[in-house]
Each structure stands twice: as C-alpha cells, then as structure tokens.
Design a protein around this motif. Structure first.
Motif, PDB file in Angstrom:
ATOM      1  N   PRO A   1     -44.896  77.339  76.356  1.00  0.00           N
ATOM      2  CA  PRO A   1     -44.574  76.561  77.558  1.00  0.00           C
ATOM      3  C   PRO A   1     -43.427  77.150  78.384  1.00  0.00           C
ATOM      4  N   GLU A   2     -42.485  77.812  77.712  1.00  0.00           N
ATOM      5  CA  GLU A   2     -41.342  78.401  78.425  1.00  0.00           C
ATOM      6  C   GLU A   2     -41.519  79.903  78.655  1.00  0.00           C
ATOM      7  N   GLY A   3     -42.678  80.433  78.289  1.00  0.00           N
ATOM      8  CA  GLY A   3     -42.890  81.884  78.338  1.00  0.00           C
ATOM      9  C   GLY A   3     -42.761  82.486  79.716  1.00  0.00           C
ATOM     10  N   ARG A   4     -43.313  81.825  80.722  1.00  0.00           N
ATOM     11  CA  ARG A   4     -43.287  82.376  82.080  1.00  0.00           C
ATOM     12  C   ARG A   4     -41.849  82.467  82.592  1.00  0.00           C
ATOM     13  N   SER A   5     -41.045  81.424  82.346  1.00  0.00           N
ATOM     14  CA  SER A   5     -39.663  81.441  82.834  1.00  0.00           C
ATOM     15  C   SER A   5     -38.802  82.416  82.034  1.00  0.00           C
ATOM     16  N   LEU A   6     -39.052  82.530  80.737  1.00  0.00           N
ATOM     17  CA  LEU A   6     -38.284  83.466  79.918  1.00  0.00           C
ATOM     18  C   LEU A   6     -38.617  84.912  80.257  1.00  0.00           C
ATOM     19  N   ALA A   7     -39.859  85.167  80.658  1.00  0.00           N
ATOM     20  CA  ALA A   7     -40.298  86.539  80.907  1.00  0.00           C
ATOM     21  C   ALA A   7     -39.510  87.231  82.004  1.00  0.00           C
ATOM     22  N   VAL A   8     -39.024  86.455  82.983  1.00  0.00           N
ATOM     23  CA  VAL A   8     -38.276  87.073  84.086  1.00  0.00           C
ATOM     24  C   VAL A   8     -36.944  87.631  83.605  1.00  0.00           C
ATOM     25  N   ARG A   9     -36.517  87.252  82.400  1.00  0.00           N
ATOM     26  CA  ARG A   9     -35.257  87.751  81.843  1.00  0.00           C
ATOM     27  C   ARG A   9     -35.479  88.904  80.875  1.00  0.00           C
ATOM     28  N   THR A  10     -36.711  89.406  80.801  1.00  0.00           N
ATOM     29  CA  THR A  10     -37.030  90.511  79.892  1.00  0.00           C
ATOM     30  C   THR A  10     -37.446  91.742  80.689  1.00  0.00           C
ATOM     31  N   SER A  11     -37.717  92.825  79.962  1.00  0.00           N
ATOM     32  CA  SER A  11     -38.233  94.042  80.594  1.00  0.00           C
ATOM     33  C   SER A  11     -39.747  94.126  80.482  1.00  0.00           C
ATOM     34  N   ASN A  12     -40.415  92.983  80.218  1.00  0.00           N
ATOM     35  CA  ASN A  12     -41.871  92.991  80.056  1.00  0.00           C
ATOM     36  C   ASN A  12     -42.590  93.631  81.228  1.00  0.00           C
ATOM     37  N   SER A  13     -42.155  93.279  82.450  1.00  0.00           N
ATOM     38  CA  SER A  13     -42.845  93.808  83.626  1.00  0.00           C
ATOM     39  C   SER A  13     -42.750  95.323  83.696  1.00  0.00           C
ATOM     40  N   ALA A  14     -41.678  95.885  83.117  1.00  0.00           N
ATOM     41  CA  ALA A  14     -41.539  97.345  83.091  1.00  0.00           C
ATOM     42  C   ALA A  14     -42.623  97.995  82.245  1.00  0.00           C
ATOM     43  N   PHE A  15     -43.222  97.207  81.329  1.00  0.00           N
ATOM     44  CA  PHE A  15     -44.292  97.729  80.485  1.00  0.00           C
ATOM     45  C   PHE A  15     -45.648  97.155  80.890  1.00  0.00           C
ATOM     46  N   GLY A  16     -45.726  96.640  82.117  1.00  0.00           N
ATOM     47  CA  GLY A  16     -47.012  96.194  82.639  1.00  0.00           C
ATOM     48  C   GLY A  16     -47.482  94.867  82.104  1.00  0.00           C
TER      49      GLY A  16
END
Length: 371
Positions: free
Chosen positions: A141-156
């Motif tokens: 449930p909190e994954g989308r908001s937490l993701a903006v604080r990670t480098s996930n997008s850097a790995f696609g």
C-alpha cells in the motif's frame, strides 16, 4: 552487534501462506513458518491480520522488519491476496498489485524477481493438493510513495518497489558488523580463487550471473569498496573486476572509496570533469553538471550522440573506467605494506537497464578469464 531481519519477499511469502491457510481452514494464524531456502533456514513471521473476502479469496497482512538495516521499508505493511483458480497453468501464479514496481525494460512486468518467485512458489506449493491452483497478488500500500525515495527508477522500475534479492536475510549494509561479514566471505573465496568480481549490490550480482560469471567468484561489497579492495590485496587476490551501476562505481574515479551517498557524492563533478577532459564544449558540460542524476547525464550524452553523430558516451565513460582502474590501483598500493605487486583492477559499468556502458581495457582481459 547489529540485528538482522528479513527481506521483503519473506514477508510477502508469510502473508500469502497465512491467506492460503485461511482459505483452507477458515482460521487465522498469528505466526507462520517460512522456509527461506537461501539460507536453508525456517523462520517464524508474525501475522498482523487475516480476512476472508469470499469463499474463494483471502487477504493477509504482515509488516516488514529488516532488523537494524537503515531500510525505508521498515514497518511497512505487506499484503497478499490469495484466490483459488480453475484456469489451466501453473499451480501458483504470482502477480504484482498496487505498490509493486513495473519493469520498463520488460513491458511493465511486475518487479518480483527470481528469489521472491521461488520463495513464494516453494512454500505455497507444499500447502496445495494435486490439481489445486491459486493466484497470489502481492500489494504494498505504501510502495508507490516509498519508491520516490529510492533509486528504483534508475534501474527502470517505476510506480513501486521491487521484491528483489537473493536471500531472505536482511543485513545492515553500512555497519561495521556487515563489513566483517563481507570480509569473511571475501576471505573464504580468496582461498579458492585468484580472480574475483566485486559487486556493490543485487543488480550487479544478478547481471554478472547472467553474463556467465561463476557465482562462487562474486563478492558483494555494498558501499565498502575501499576496505574490501585492501583486504583482497592483503589476501593475495591477483585480480579484481569491479562490476557495478555507473551512478555508484564512477565515484571511484574521483577517489571516493566509500560510496554511500550520506558520506560523499561528487558524481556530477566527476562526470563534468571527465567531459571536460575529452573536450566536450562548455554548454554541454554545464548540462551534464546540472543533470539531476548520473542516469540523466548519461541520457543527455546519448541524445547528443544521436543528434550529432558524435561519440561522447564512449569517450567520457572510457575515460571514467580508466580512472576507476588507476585510482583503485593507487588506493590499494597506498595501503600495501608488503612490498608485493598490488592486485590488478578492471571495471565494468552498466546503466539502469542493466546494459553495459563500458569495459575498461583491463576488464576486457579479466572478463575473458571469468566467463
């Protein structure tokens, strides 16, 4: 002593086990047993809540506990929705719901990787009778908001978090205790191999295996590259291949040998400096310097090459890779008190899509031996 916890896949699995138990017995579980597989260990995971949604579906919730690791998922809820299925196919189908990231380079496939898939399927299949089939949807449930604080997008990976990893144990990656654990693994592997591959994180480990590198020669370093290089040299390791995401590994080109961003960054300065060294014009150097991330700077250089037919990516990253090799050798030599030849270093850098950007000259030689 730092306290180890468990990785997200373990809690996702525990939730799924509790939900399936409800479907079969209409009874909640307060604790479930999960076989971690890696390592070979059974652990007990507390269940926060279980609810039957219909005669064919149930939902269970756990909360992440990564131990003393400074992990932003600490105490976040992990839901698993389990549904009976009549359609043909595998006994257990795993899919991602809200808060589970999507892989841009895999047509939006849920970012639920090999270990998580194996963990869920092996634990759940033990609970199924012949012919029974279920679909499991993992929800953060909190994954989308937490993701903006990670480098996930850097790995696609976008719109959520990944269920990534090769083990069920979550170790604090930036504590001295963890360095001791990494050094212990290095000592074991150095006694067996003269050539090793250093990977900062799971993405490097996964890609190195896919390239055919013997997993027994892979050593995870997290951010402790400096101490690990010195240890390898002291153990008389002859060759080290540094294999990592460019946004981390390029820090070594600037003499930064502990790569955690809380201690030092310098990525844009290092990138801009190497752009200047290969005579990129001032306006483009400025654009690289002001890029929000290393990945954005790489994208800018690639677009420049596409527009002008230039070769800036190769020129800049070859210079960076050579600098990484040189600075690593110098770092090792500065700590070598034995008067012996220092460990040889080569480097391979990859981008967010896990595509290799550059191999240094030394890395080209080492990779031939390793694959």
């Amino acid at each position: 002593m730092s306290r180890s916890g468990y990785t997200l896949p373990v809690f996702a699995c525990a939730s799924a086990v509790a939900a399936l138990h409800w479907l079969r017995h209409s009874q909640p579980l307060e604790v479930v047993s999960v076989d971690l597989i890696e390592p070979a260990q059974i652990v007990e995971i507390p269940i926060e809540q279980v609810a039957g949604l219909s005669k064919n579906s149930a939902l269970a919730i756990t909360r992440s506990d990564p131990g003393d690791n400074l992990d932003l998922t600490k105490n976040t809820p992990i839901w698993a929705l389990v549904e009976w299925r009549k359609e043909p196919g595998e006994a257990v189908i795993i899919q991602g719901g809200e808060g589970i990231g999507k892989q841009l380079n895999a047509e939006g496939k849920a970012a639920i990787y090999a270990y998580a898939q194996r963990l869920l399927k092996e634990n759940l299949c033990l609970m199924l009778a012949a012919g029974e089939k279920i679909t499991v949807t993992i929800i953060l449930p909190e994954g989308r908001s937490l993701a903006v604080r990670t480098s996930n997008s850097a790995f696609g990976v976008v719109e959520g978090l990944s269920l990534l990893g090769t083990t069920g144990i979550s170790q604090p990656l930036s504590t001295p205790d963890q360095l001791d654990a990494f050094r212990s693994e290095l000592q074991h592997k150095a006694s067996r191999f003269e050539s090793l591959v250093f990977c900062i994180g799971e993405n490097g480990l996964d890609l190195a295996r896919k390239l055919g590198i013997n997993s027994e020669q892979l050593v995870k370093t997290a951010n402790w590259l400096g101490p690990m290089l010195v240890e390898a040299d002291a153990l008389d390791v002859k060759e080290i291949l540094l294999f990592g995401y460019h946004g981390k590994l390029l820090k070594l080109a600037g003499g930064i040998f502990h790569t955690h961003h809380h201690l030092a960054d310098g990525r844009r300065e290092i990138l801009a400096a190497h752009c200047a060294l290969v005579n990129l014009n001032s306006a483009d150097i400025q654009a690289v310097f002001h890029s929000a991330t290393a990945e954005a700077a790489l994208t800018y250089l690639r677009s420049l090459d596409a527009k002008t037919g230039s070769n800036w990516v190769n020129q800049v990253y070859n210079a960076i890779a050579q600098a990484i090799d040189t600075r690593s050798q110098e770092y090792i030599q500065s700590h070598n008190t034995r008067g012996t030849a220092a460990t040889i270093c080569g480097s391979i850098l990859f981008d967010r899509d896990r595509k290799i950007i550059v191999k240094s000259k030394t890395a080209c030689i080492l990779i031939e031996k390793l694959c």
